[in-house]
Each structure stands twice: as structure tokens, then as C-alpha cells.
Design an enzyme around this catalytic site. Structure first.
Site, PDB file in Angstrom:
ATOM      1  N   HIS A 280       0.839  -1.197   0.000  1.00 49.04           N
ATOM      2  CA  HIS A 280       0.000   0.000   0.000  1.00 49.04           C
ATOM      3  C   HIS A 280       0.882   1.259   0.000  1.00 49.04           C
ATOM      4  O   HIS A 280       0.757   2.127  -0.869  1.00 49.04           O
ATOM      5  CB  HIS A 280      -0.906  -0.026   1.231  1.00 49.04           C
ATOM      6  CG  HIS A 280      -1.861   1.116   1.310  1.00 49.04           C
ATOM      7  ND1 HIS A 280      -3.168   1.023   0.907  1.00 49.04           N
ATOM      8  CD2 HIS A 280      -1.695   2.395   1.729  1.00 49.04           C
ATOM      9  CE1 HIS A 280      -3.753   2.195   1.069  1.00 49.04           C
ATOM     10  NE2 HIS A 280      -2.894   3.052   1.576  1.00 49.04           N
ATOM     11  N   GLU A 281       1.783   1.301   0.955  1.00 50.18           N
ATOM     12  CA  GLU A 281       2.635   2.495   1.061  1.00 50.18           C
ATOM     13  C   GLU A 281       3.563   2.620  -0.143  1.00 50.18           C
ATOM     14  O   GLU A 281       3.845   3.726  -0.608  1.00 50.18           O
ATOM     15  CB  GLU A 281       3.431   2.481   2.374  1.00 50.18           C
ATOM     16  CG  GLU A 281       2.564   2.503   3.650  1.00 50.18           C
ATOM     17  CD  GLU A 281       1.520   3.613   3.670  1.00 50.18           C
ATOM     18  OE1 GLU A 281       1.772   4.709   3.120  1.00 50.18           O
ATOM     19  OE2 GLU A 281       0.413   3.384   4.220  1.00 50.18           O
TER      20      GLU A 281
ATOM     21  N   GLU B 187      -4.782   7.555  -3.250  1.00 48.34           N
ATOM     22  CA  GLU B 187      -5.230   6.286  -2.672  1.00 48.34           C
ATOM     23  C   GLU B 187      -5.434   5.233  -3.760  1.00 48.34           C
ATOM     24  O   GLU B 187      -5.258   4.043  -3.524  1.00 48.34           O
ATOM     25  CB  GLU B 187      -6.508   6.528  -1.854  1.00 48.34           C
ATOM     26  CG  GLU B 187      -6.891   5.419  -0.895  1.00 48.34           C
ATOM     27  CD  GLU B 187      -5.903   5.164   0.245  1.00 48.34           C
ATOM     28  OE1 GLU B 187      -4.938   5.932   0.407  1.00 48.34           O
ATOM     29  OE2 GLU B 187      -6.089   4.166   0.954  1.00 48.34           O
TER      30      GLU B 187
END
Ligand code: ZN
Length: 499
Positions: free
Chosen positions: A263-264, A293
Site C-alpha cells: 500500500h505504502e 489512494e
């Protein structure tokens, strides 16, 4: 120096201050000693105030007014026009709000966040209520100064998702809620627990997880010459042009660290994909929170939680963790894709996640439309949770008090999380259409083509195009929630045996 060049210079100066502020924030959340909080807050406040003064200075105002004149506009090319548009937006959103209101907000936020921490710890909503009321009141005032299309909430959403309004979000969320609720209730009705026991009773040494994560980020294309990976309580990414840092957290009991890492890394690849010639330029930034996002979700879910990715990942895991030797790749895949309604948003799976956001959106919109009173928030939350996910939190720390956002006055932020999921589905579909053999690439652990596709089509444009226009350029249509719904159905029907 031309007026346009003057504006660019201001933009660069602002960015330098912003980079300093970001670095302070990074430090605060990673290595800062506990006892340094007070001094740090002072430094941050001073620097923020310098930033604010610079952005709203007479000089900036003068440049912006000149460059927005018709005669000047005619001299600008498309990139320059977009740069002026974005600087004008940044300027106006701050300039229109009086200084004393900004100072009051900052003071109120500090108090309100510390009250929220206590309230959450004690699970006492009443402790937080007066602060919630105050934050709403202040944000309503801000909305009046900034101005809005139809209703005050629009002015707040605009901060995070330029071009979006409450009405537009509702038109996407309403059908999404219905579809998601029906998918969730169908899944729960069959009472199946895919991949049961895969993690049960097992320990995964943290040092090993760290080394896998470090390698994984590099494999995805994260550039350590321009970044670093550290540990924190709530993982985040911070982008400072040629210095883009990621953080992660680890638990011995499972392997969720791999997915928070992906995700990061997705966020970081966006930041590292911005064109170097635009560092400090008004366009050298992300389009919106939702778009950011979408990049993290794309790597975390569409790549990371896919069946193809298991061929790359699972053998690595098996060679590091002997306790996975008797687990099948299929069971592991099912386990990391298990759908289970939870009270806590940040623990939610990809099917229920957007319902957590829909709940928050309903509530904050109701508060700003004055259809819900702040003191009703706790009960409204519980009722909505039951309606959407069929569970009711026993205490407010697992309900209305779980997120930091409202205590920081961040109303209008939540929709971005859900929009990110929707964008990612639509964008990934376009990537699949464009890149033949994308699945095969993932299967073989080759991520370069996808990363370059994202960079060429999204990252390198910074915020030249607004979200709506970018979505059309990428996918031929505006944001459409059906991609998300279709993706979920196609993926989860086999996992849950619903076909
Ligand atoms: Zn994120």
C-alpha cells in the site's frame, strides 16, 4: 522576471517550506523522543505561519491577479494555464479565510485531538462531544468564507477532491452502498471461512518480515536512493520530491505487513513518478487524495492480493517461514482475501471497506446539513453499522471515536478513501486493456510494465489534469462505481463458492 516566473519562484519557496514541515512530521512519527513534543509543536507552528504568510502575501496575490487577466491568459500555454489555475486555487482557499479564524482552528485542533485521545482511551463519547461541536462550527464558518457550489460540505470536500461535491459523491455512493451490502450479506449468509487456520497459532519472526518487505518494495520499483523504509505505529508515506519515505508496521502473528508495505509503496511510486523538472512547480503534486489512494490500493489489492501474485510471493514466504510449508498457495490466497465485517475501518477487507466510508460520509454530511445533531453521532454510527455490516460496536472506541480525522477538523476527507478504491478498479481495468500479458507479468514477478504505464499515464502529469479529466483520459469515461463492484464479484464469487 516575468510575472509567471515570479509565481514559479513563490511556488518553489513554498515547496521548500513544505518539505521542511513534512520532514518534521516524518520525524515526529518515527524517531522523535517523546519529550520533544512541545518544542516540536512550536517549530511547526512557526514554520506553518511563515508558509501561510508567503502563500497569502500581497506579492502572491498580485501575481495571481495579473496572470488571471484575459490578456495574460492568452499568452500562456496549456501547462502554464494549469499551473496558474492550481496556484490560484491554493491561494484562494487560504486567502479567503481570515487569519484569526485559522489561528483559532489550530488551537482548537490541538485541544480537540488531545481530548479525542482521552475520550477514545476511556471510550467516553461525552468527553469528545463539545470538541466535535466546536470543530463543526468552525468548519461551517470556513466553508462560508471559501464559498461553495450547493452546500457548505462541498467547500470541505474540495480540499481533498477538487471538483467533487456532496451531490456528485452521493450519486456514486448510493448505488455502491446497495451493491456492496447485498454482496456482503450474501457472503455472510453462507458462513464460510476461507483459508481457516492459515495463520492460527503461527509466529512469523519480525526480522524476516522486514527483509521480505524491503526486497518487495524494491521489486515493485521503489527507489531506495530517493527514499527509505522505517517503522511506525500507523504506516504512512511522505513525499518530498527526490526524498520519498515509506513506513510500515509488523506483527508476529500474521503477515499483514506485506500488504501495508505494498500500500505504502503504491503511494511512494506515485510520488517518485512525479517529473523531477516539476519539483517545486505548482503542478508537481498529486491530483487528489482519492487519486493517491488509487495508486496504493492498486498495488495492495489488484496486484498484491491477486491469485497471480501468489506465484511470485508464496514460494518466497515458504522458504522464509517453515511453518507455511504445509499450507497451500490456494489456502493462503483465500486467507488474505477473507471477508469479515469488523468494527475498525483500518482493519477492513476490500469488500466491506467502502461501507465503512459510506457510514462516515452519511454521518458527516448529515451533520453539515444539520439533519443530525452532533450528540446523535454515536447512535447514528451504531445504527448505520448495523444496517451496513450487521454488527454493532459495544463501545464508542470501536465506533464513532475510532478515527482521528474529526478531532483534527478533517471533514470531507473520508470520501477520498472510497473514491481511491473506485478509481483503482477503473484504472486497473484500463491497464489490463493496454498491457497485453499483464497477468503473466505479475505471475512472473515482473512489475516494470505496469509501473511505467502508471507513471506515463498518471504520475508524470502531476496535477495538470483535474480528476474528472484524468479519469476520462485514462478510461474513456468519468468515475464509474461499477468497475469496483464487478471486480469484487468476479474475484469473490469463486472464493466464497457463490457462482
Ligand atoms: Zn493510503
Amino acid at each position: 522576471m516575468s510575472t509567471y516566473d515570479e509565481l514559479l519562484k513563490i511556488s518553489e519557496q513554498l515547496r521548500s517550506m513544505e518539505r521542511a514541515l513534512y520532514l518534521l512530521a516524518w520525524d515526529e512519527r518515527t524517531y522523535m523522543p517523546k519529550g520533544a513534543l512541545e518544542g516540536r509543536s512550536k517549530t511547526k507552528a512557526e514554520l506553518s505561519s511563515l508558509y501561510h504568510k508567503k502563500l497569502t502575501s500581497e506579492k502572491t496575490k498580485e501575481c495571481i491577479e495579473k496572470l488571471n487577466k484575459e490578456s495574460k491568459q492568452a499568452e500562456l500555454d496549456d501547462v502554464e494555464k494549469a499551473a496558474v489555475r492550481e496556484m490560484t486555487r491554493d491561494f484562494e482557499r487560504k486567502y479567503k479565510v481570515p487569519d484569526d479564524l485559522i489561528q483559532e482552528m489550530s488551537k482548537v485542533s490541538t485541544k480537540s485531538q488531545s481530548a479525542w485521545e482521552k475520550a477514545r482511551e476511556k471510550s467516553d463519547f461525552e468527553l469528545f462531544l463539545p470538541h466535535l461541536e466546536k470543530q463543526i462550527e468552525l468548519k461551517k464558518e470556513v466553508a462560508e468564507y471559501i464559498g461553495y457550489e450547493n452546500e457548505p460540505y462541498d467547500a470541505l470536500v474540495e480540499e481533498f477532491e477538487p471538483g467533487f461535491t456532496a451531490e456528485k459523491i452521493e450519486s456514486i455512493f448510493e448505488p455502491m452502498k446497495k451493491e456492496l451490502s447485498s454482496i456482503v450479506s450474501e457472503m455472510l449468509s453462507i458462513n464460510k471461512k476461507p483459508g481457516e487456520g492459515v495463520f492460527k497459532g503461527k509466529k512469523f519472526p519480525i526480522e524476516k518480515q522486514k527483509s521480505i518487505c524491503r526486497e518487495l518494495a524494491a521489486d515493485l520499483g521503489y527507489d531506495y536512493d530517493h527514499g527509505r523504509l522505517d517503522e511506525t505505529v500507523h504506516p504512512f508515506t511522505i513525499g518530498m520530491d527526490d526524498d520519498v519515505r515509506i513506513t510500515n508496521r509488523y506483527s508476529e502473528d500474521n503477515l499483514t505487513s506485506l500488504f501495508s508495505l505494498m500500500h505504502e509503496t503504491g503511494h511512494a511510486l506515485y510520488e517518485q513518478g512525479l517529473p523531477p523538472e516539476w519539483y517545486g512547480h505548482p503542478l508537481g503534486k498529486r491530483i487528489s487524495m482519492g487519486f493517491h489512494e488509487s495508486q496504493s490500493r492498486l498495488w495492495e489489492n489488484f496486484v498484491g492480493r491477486s491469485q497471480e501474485f501468489m506465484d511470485y510471493l508464496f514460494p518466497k514466504l515458504q522458504s522464509e517461514f517453515s511453518n507455511l510449508k504445509d499450507v497451500s498457495k490456494e489456502d493462503f490466497y483465500r486467507r488474505i482475501n477473507r471477508v469479515k465485517p469488523t468494527f475498525i475501518r483500518v482493519e477492513a477487507d476490500e469488500v466491506t471497506y467502502n461501507l465503512h466510508i459510506a457510514l462516515r460520509y452519511d454521518l458527516e454530511l448529515g451533520l453539515f446539513r444539520e439533519e443530525i445533531e452532533p450528540e446523535e453521532s454515536k447512535v447514528v454510527w451504531e445504527n448505520k453499522m448495523e444496517e451496513y455490516l450487521d454488527i454493532v460496536p459495544e463501545d464508542p472506541s470501536h465506533g464513532v471515536l475510532q478515527d482521528v480525522h474529526w478531532s483534527a477538523g478533517q471533514f470531507g476527507y473520508f470520501p477520498s478513501y472510497a473514491l481511491g478504491n473506485l478509481y483503482s478498479a477503473q484504472i486497473f481495468q484500463s491497464a489490463k486493456d493496454d498491457i497485453s500479458g499483464l497477468k503473466q507479468n505479475i505471475y512472473e514477478g515482473r512489475f516494470q510494465q505496469l509501473r511505467e504505464w502508471l507513471r506515463d499515464n498518471i504520475h508524470q502529469h502531476g496535477r495538470r489534469y483535474k480528476a474528472e479529466e484524468m479519469t476520462k483520459r485514462l478510461t474513456g469515461e468519468g468515475l464509474n462505481e461499477n468497475y469496483h463492484i464487478e471486480y469484487l464479484k468476479e474475484k469473490y464469487e469463486p472464493i466464497y463458492g457463490l457462482v
